[in-house]
Scaffold this motif. Structure first.
Motif, mmCIF file in Angstrom:
data_model
loop_
_atom_site.group_PDB
_atom_site.id
_atom_site.type_symbol
_atom_site.label_atom_id
_atom_site.label_comp_id
_atom_site.label_asym_id
_atom_site.label_seq_id
_atom_site.Cartn_x
_atom_site.Cartn_y
_atom_site.Cartn_z
ATOM 1 N N ILE A 142 0.868 -1.185 0.000
ATOM 2 C CA ILE A 142 0.000 0.000 0.000
ATOM 3 C C ILE A 142 0.894 1.221 0.000
ATOM 4 O O ILE A 142 1.824 1.330 0.808
ATOM 5 C CB ILE A 142 -0.932 0.017 1.229
ATOM 6 N N SER A 143 0.598 2.174 -0.882
ATOM 7 C CA SER A 143 1.385 3.410 -0.969
ATOM 8 C C SER A 143 0.914 4.400 0.086
ATOM 9 O O SER A 143 -0.290 4.601 0.255
ATOM 10 C CB SER A 143 1.226 4.040 -2.347
ATOM 11 N N PRO A 144 1.840 5.052 0.788
ATOM 12 C CA PRO A 144 1.461 6.053 1.796
ATOM 13 C C PRO A 144 0.724 7.219 1.141
ATOM 14 O O PRO A 144 1.067 7.642 0.049
ATOM 15 C CB PRO A 144 2.802 6.517 2.366
ATOM 16 N N GLY A 145 -0.304 7.716 1.818
ATOM 17 C CA GLY A 145 -1.064 8.857 1.321
ATOM 18 C C GLY A 145 -2.052 8.519 0.230
ATOM 19 O O GLY A 145 -2.682 9.391 -0.353
ATOM 20 N N SER A 146 -2.200 7.244 -0.095
ATOM 21 C CA SER A 146 -3.099 6.813 -1.154
ATOM 22 C C SER A 146 -4.498 6.568 -0.603
ATOM 23 O O SER A 146 -4.683 6.465 0.613
ATOM 24 C CB SER A 146 -2.574 5.527 -1.797
ATOM 25 N N PRO A 147 -5.511 6.459 -1.486
ATOM 26 C CA PRO A 147 -6.857 6.137 -1.017
ATOM 27 C C PRO A 147 -6.904 4.828 -0.238
ATOM 28 O O PRO A 147 -7.703 4.689 0.687
ATOM 29 C CB PRO A 147 -7.666 6.033 -2.313
ATOM 30 N N ALA A 148 -6.051 3.875 -0.568
ATOM 31 C CA ALA A 148 -6.050 2.599 0.147
ATOM 32 C C ALA A 148 -5.473 2.745 1.552
ATOM 33 O O ALA A 148 -5.828 1.983 2.451
ATOM 34 C CB ALA A 148 -5.262 1.550 -0.628
ATOM 35 N N SER A 149 -4.581 3.709 1.753
ATOM 36 C CA SER A 149 -3.971 3.856 3.076
ATOM 37 C C SER A 149 -4.918 4.520 4.065
ATOM 38 O O SER A 149 -4.764 4.374 5.260
ATOM 39 C CB SER A 149 -2.666 4.648 2.987
ATOM 40 N N ILE A 150 -5.884 5.278 3.544
ATOM 41 C CA ILE A 150 -6.918 5.855 4.401
ATOM 42 C C ILE A 150 -8.236 5.260 3.955
ATOM 43 O O ILE A 150 -8.727 5.541 2.882
ATOM 44 C CB ILE A 150 -6.928 7.399 4.315
ATOM 45 N N ALA A 151 -8.800 4.372 4.767
ATOM 46 C CA ALA A 151 -9.989 3.611 4.388
ATOM 47 C C ALA A 151 -11.131 4.555 4.034
ATOM 48 O O ALA A 151 -11.408 5.500 4.756
ATOM 49 C CB ALA A 151 -10.400 2.681 5.512
ATOM 50 N N LYS A 152 -11.857 4.304 2.913
ATOM 51 C CA LYS A 152 -12.980 5.117 2.432
ATOM 52 C C LYS A 152 -14.084 4.230 1.913
ATOM 53 O O LYS A 152 -13.903 3.037 1.778
ATOM 54 C CB LYS A 152 -12.481 6.057 1.335
ATOM 55 N N PRO A 153 -15.287 4.796 1.569
ATOM 56 C CA PRO A 153 -16.515 4.036 1.346
ATOM 57 C C PRO A 153 -16.601 2.993 0.227
ATOM 58 O O PRO A 153 -17.376 3.145 -0.679
ATOM 59 C CB PRO A 153 -17.572 5.096 1.077
ATOM 60 N N LEU A 154 -15.879 1.947 0.263
ATOM 61 C CA LEU A 154 -16.097 0.757 -0.550
ATOM 62 C C LEU A 154 -15.841 -0.389 0.412
ATOM 63 O O LEU A 154 -14.746 -0.539 0.934
ATOM 64 C CB LEU A 154 -15.119 0.701 -1.733
ATOM 65 N N GLY A 176 -0.281 9.292 -7.079
ATOM 66 C CA GLY A 176 0.421 8.076 -7.486
ATOM 67 C C GLY A 176 -0.295 7.316 -8.579
ATOM 68 O O GLY A 176 -1.223 7.809 -9.217
ATOM 69 N N LYS A 177 0.134 6.056 -8.794
ATOM 70 C CA LYS A 177 -0.439 5.206 -9.833
ATOM 71 C C LYS A 177 -1.783 4.645 -9.389
ATOM 72 O O LYS A 177 -2.002 4.393 -8.213
ATOM 73 C CB LYS A 177 0.484 4.026 -10.121
ATOM 74 N N GLY A 178 -2.640 4.377 -10.346
ATOM 75 C CA GLY A 178 -3.902 3.690 -10.092
ATOM 76 C C GLY A 178 -4.904 4.537 -9.337
ATOM 77 O O GLY A 178 -4.753 5.730 -9.162
ATOM 78 N N LEU A 179 -5.991 3.887 -8.919
ATOM 79 C CA LEU A 179 -7.054 4.570 -8.207
ATOM 80 C C LEU A 179 -7.100 4.214 -6.721
ATOM 81 O O LEU A 179 -7.865 4.793 -5.972
ATOM 82 C CB LEU A 179 -8.418 4.232 -8.845
ATOM 83 N N LEU A 180 -6.320 3.233 -6.290
ATOM 84 C CA LEU A 180 -6.339 2.813 -4.897
ATOM 85 C C LEU A 180 -5.029 3.078 -4.170
ATOM 86 O O LEU A 180 -5.024 3.384 -2.999
ATOM 87 C CB LEU A 180 -6.676 1.314 -4.779
ATOM 88 N N GLY A 181 -3.932 2.892 -4.828
ATOM 89 C CA GLY A 181 -2.637 3.061 -4.177
ATOM 90 C C GLY A 181 -2.166 1.807 -3.480
ATOM 91 O O GLY A 181 -1.409 1.864 -2.522
ATOM 92 N N CYS A 182 -2.652 0.667 -3.948
ATOM 93 C CA CYS A 182 -2.178 -0.599 -3.402
ATOM 94 C C CYS A 182 -2.019 -1.580 -4.555
ATOM 95 O O CYS A 182 -2.614 -1.417 -5.604
ATOM 96 C CB CYS A 182 -3.123 -1.143 -2.332
ATOM 97 N N ASN A 183 -1.210 -2.584 -4.343
ATOM 98 C CA ASN A 183 -0.966 -3.589 -5.366
ATOM 99 C C ASN A 183 -1.723 -4.855 -4.993
ATOM 100 O O ASN A 183 -1.525 -5.393 -3.911
ATOM 101 C CB ASN A 183 0.540 -3.871 -5.477
#
Length: 189
Positions: A142-154, A176-183
């Motif tokens: 998970i990339s720091p500061g990404s949408p995946a690092s801060i949980a949101k409504p999905l 960063g890359k993608g829409l989530l920020g995690c691989n």
């Protein structure tokens, strides 16, 4: 010059959104025009430094004998035409950039709406008592500061260190890359 310039750049069709390659073509055309303008200015400099506004007649009203009047007039004409072509290409670049950014904004809104709709349908099926589906993927970073690092409504169920956790993610554009920020990688079954 103007007719040739308009034919080469072709303009952008009003029926489709501009693409990055369209903008790159326009930028190459802009650079070609700028090179031609520079070459014509060099012709003027080669004629005793005659610019765009110096008179081509002497004090008695006769054509100047120290410059090639025809070459200077042709270079001046070319510069004026090329400047008009440049202005038109820059307007096309501006319009194409606006189209590209508007298209990206629309796509982002559609992606967000689809993610919200999917989350709502998943929530409905989860609330109706359906069991959770079997795991199919693993998040390995998970990339720091990404949408995946801060949980949101999905609504997502994850297993961390053997414990189940409920997270809510919203796919969004970020630095960063993608829409989530995690691989996410498929699980080996």
């Amino acid at each position: 010059m103007s007719d040739r310039g308009a034919g080469q750049s072709g303009g952008l069709s009003g029926t489709r959104a501009a693409t990055v390659s369209d903008i790159q073509v326009l930028m190459r055309r802009k650079e070609e025009i700028e090179a031609q303008i520079k070459a014509n200015h060099e012709v003027l400099e080669g004629q005793k430094g005659v610019g765009m506004n110096e008179p081509l007649v002497d004090f008695e009203g006769y054509p100047r004998a120290d410059v090639d009047v025809y070459q200077v007039r042709t270079a001046r004409h070319n510069i004026i035409c090329l400047q008009n072509d440049h202005k038109a290409v820059m307007k096309q670049v501006e319009e194409a950039l606006h189209q590209l950014h508007a298209h990206d904004k629309e796509k982002q809104a559609r992606d967000l709406a689809e993610a919200h709709e999917e989350a709502m349908s998943h929530r409905m099926s989860h609330n109706e008592g359906h069991s959770l589906s079997q795991a199919f993927a693993k998040v390995n970073s998970i990339s720091p500061g990404s949408p995946a690092s801060i949980a949101k409504p999905l609504n997502v169920t994850v297993i961390r260190r053997g414990e189940r956790h409920q997270l809510r993610l919203v796919p969004t554009r970020w630095a960063g890359k993608g829409l989530l920020g995690c691989n996410i990688i498929p699980l080996q079954r």
